[in-house]
Write a protein that holds these residues in place. Structure first.
Motif, short mmCIF file in Angstrom:
data_model
loop_
_atom_site.label_atom_id
_atom_site.label_comp_id
_atom_site.label_asym_id
_atom_site.label_seq_id
_atom_site.Cartn_x
_atom_site.Cartn_y
_atom_site.Cartn_z
N VAL A 1 0.87 -1.10 -0.12
CA VAL A 1 -0.04 -0.04 0.16
C VAL A 1 1.02 1.24 -0.05
N LYS A 2 0.69 2.10 -0.85
CA LYS A 2 1.39 3.37 -0.96
C LYS A 2 0.32 4.59 -0.80
N ILE A 3 0.32 5.15 0.20
CA ILE A 3 -0.29 6.26 0.47
C ILE A 3 0.16 7.79 0.10
N ASN A 4 -0.33 8.59 -0.64
CA ASN A 4 0.44 9.77 -1.05
C ASN A 4 0.20 10.94 -0.19
N GLU A 5 0.88 12.04 -0.32
CA GLU A 5 1.07 13.10 0.60
C GLU A 5 -0.45 13.67 0.73
N GLY A 6 -0.87 14.08 2.03
CA GLY A 6 -2.27 14.87 2.16
C GLY A 6 -2.93 13.69 3.04
N THR A 7 -2.87 12.72 2.87
CA THR A 7 -3.88 11.77 3.72
C THR A 7 -3.47 11.98 5.36
N GLU A 8 -4.20 12.10 6.05
CA GLU A 8 -4.01 12.44 7.44
C GLU A 8 -4.33 11.21 8.58
N LYS A 9 -5.30 10.31 8.27
CA LYS A 9 -5.72 9.34 9.11
C LYS A 9 -5.91 8.16 8.50
N ILE A 10 -5.51 7.01 9.34
CA ILE A 10 -6.00 5.66 8.90
C ILE A 10 -6.85 5.30 10.28
N LEU A 11 -8.09 4.98 9.97
CA LEU A 11 -8.89 4.49 11.13
C LEU A 11 -8.76 3.24 11.64
N ALA A 12 -9.52 2.71 12.87
CA ALA A 12 -9.49 1.20 13.01
C ALA A 12 -10.06 0.32 12.11
N TRP A 13 -9.25 -0.74 11.77
CA TRP A 13 -9.71 -1.89 10.91
C TRP A 13 -9.57 -1.60 9.28
N ALA A 14 -8.97 -0.27 9.24
CA ALA A 14 -9.11 0.03 7.64
C ALA A 14 -8.60 -1.11 6.81
N PHE A 15 -7.63 -1.81 7.42
CA PHE A 15 -6.92 -3.07 6.65
C PHE A 15 -7.15 -4.19 7.43
N ARG A 16 -8.22 -4.56 7.92
CA ARG A 16 -8.39 -5.63 9.00
C ARG A 16 -8.05 -7.02 8.10
N ASP A 17 -7.52 -7.73 8.72
CA ASP A 17 -7.41 -9.37 8.01
C ASP A 17 -6.76 -9.34 6.62
N CYS A 18 -5.87 -8.27 6.26
CA CYS A 18 -5.27 -8.37 5.12
C CYS A 18 -3.76 -9.36 5.47
N VAL A 19 -4.03 -10.42 5.38
CA VAL A 19 -2.91 -11.34 5.86
C VAL A 19 -1.65 -11.18 5.21
N ARG A 20 -1.67 -11.15 3.92
CA ARG A 20 -0.28 -11.00 3.18
C ARG A 20 0.45 -9.66 3.08
N LEU A 21 -0.43 -8.77 3.87
CA LEU A 21 0.16 -7.10 3.73
C LEU A 21 1.54 -7.03 4.20
N GLU A 22 2.48 -6.46 3.60
CA GLU A 22 3.89 -6.68 3.93
C GLU A 22 4.40 -5.23 4.20
N ASP A 23 3.92 -4.31 3.16
CA ASP A 23 4.51 -2.94 3.08
C ASP A 23 3.56 -1.91 3.11
N VAL A 24 3.70 -0.91 3.79
CA VAL A 24 2.84 0.11 3.93
C VAL A 24 3.58 1.56 3.90
N TYR A 25 3.50 2.27 2.74
CA TYR A 25 4.23 3.57 2.71
C TYR A 25 3.47 4.75 3.16
N LEU A 26 3.88 5.35 4.06
CA LEU A 26 3.10 6.40 4.47
C LEU A 26 3.48 7.83 4.18
N PRO A 27 2.78 8.85 4.08
CA PRO A 27 3.44 10.08 3.55
C PRO A 27 3.78 10.88 5.02
N THR A 28 4.39 12.11 4.98
CA THR A 28 4.68 12.97 6.23
C THR A 28 3.37 13.33 6.83
N THR A 29 2.26 13.48 6.05
CA THR A 29 1.13 14.18 6.56
C THR A 29 0.26 13.36 7.31
#
Length: 166
Positions: A118-146
């Protein structure tokens, strides 16, 4: 091949229904579509690729529920909001979220068991509870400074997730 049906509301045009089947769905850019309604492609197991025009600002709930073969989704550059369960239980392996999405709602990517990156671009501010719930193969999440807030339950059920901050 899909045929699309629209409804005009006070706020603009809403894409309400996609009738047909096919591996690819390119939503026409000839209308000023603002919202993709709930369940648009729900259960379309054959669907592999979707492309939205940049006019769309909201994607409804359960739009891709059960789209097991879905590998590629080009999100609109002006997207403001995913509704809960928008991408739930689909086959995407990677997603890039435009910075125009201020927050990623609870259960947006619920049980996307093929999602790895998952790549999240500049501007996004929040990730709420269970946004990615049970994504069992999720390895890399790239967050912006925002990013200002990430719920401690945002990645619940993601045993191998690594958060990368700029």
């Amino acid at each position: 091949m899909y045929q699309y049906y629209y409804k005009t509301k006070d706020f603009g045009i809403c894409l309400m229904e996609a009738v047909g089947a096919g591996e690819e769905a390119i939503i026409p850019a000839d209308k000023e579509i603002l919202i993709v309604g709930d369940d648009l492609f729900k259960g379309h197991k054959e669907l592999e690729r979707v492309e939205f025009p940049d006019t769309i600002i909201e994607i409804g709930g359960f739009v891709f529920d059960g789209c097991e073969k879905l590998k590629s989704v080009k999100l609109p550059a002006n997207l403001n909001d995913f509704w809960q369960y928008a991408m739930t239980r689909c086959g995407i392996e990677a997603i890039e979220i435009p910075g125009s999405v201020a927050r990623i709602a609870s259960f947006t990517f619920n049980q996307c068991d093929q999602l790895k990156t998952v790549k999240i671009n500049e501007g996004t501010e929040k990730i709420l509870a269970w946004a990615f719930r049970d994504c069992v193969r999720l390895e890399d999440v790239y967050l912006p400074t925002t990013i200002k807030e990430i719920s401690d339950k945002a990645f619940e059920g993601c045993p191998n997730v690594k958060i990368h901050r700029k």
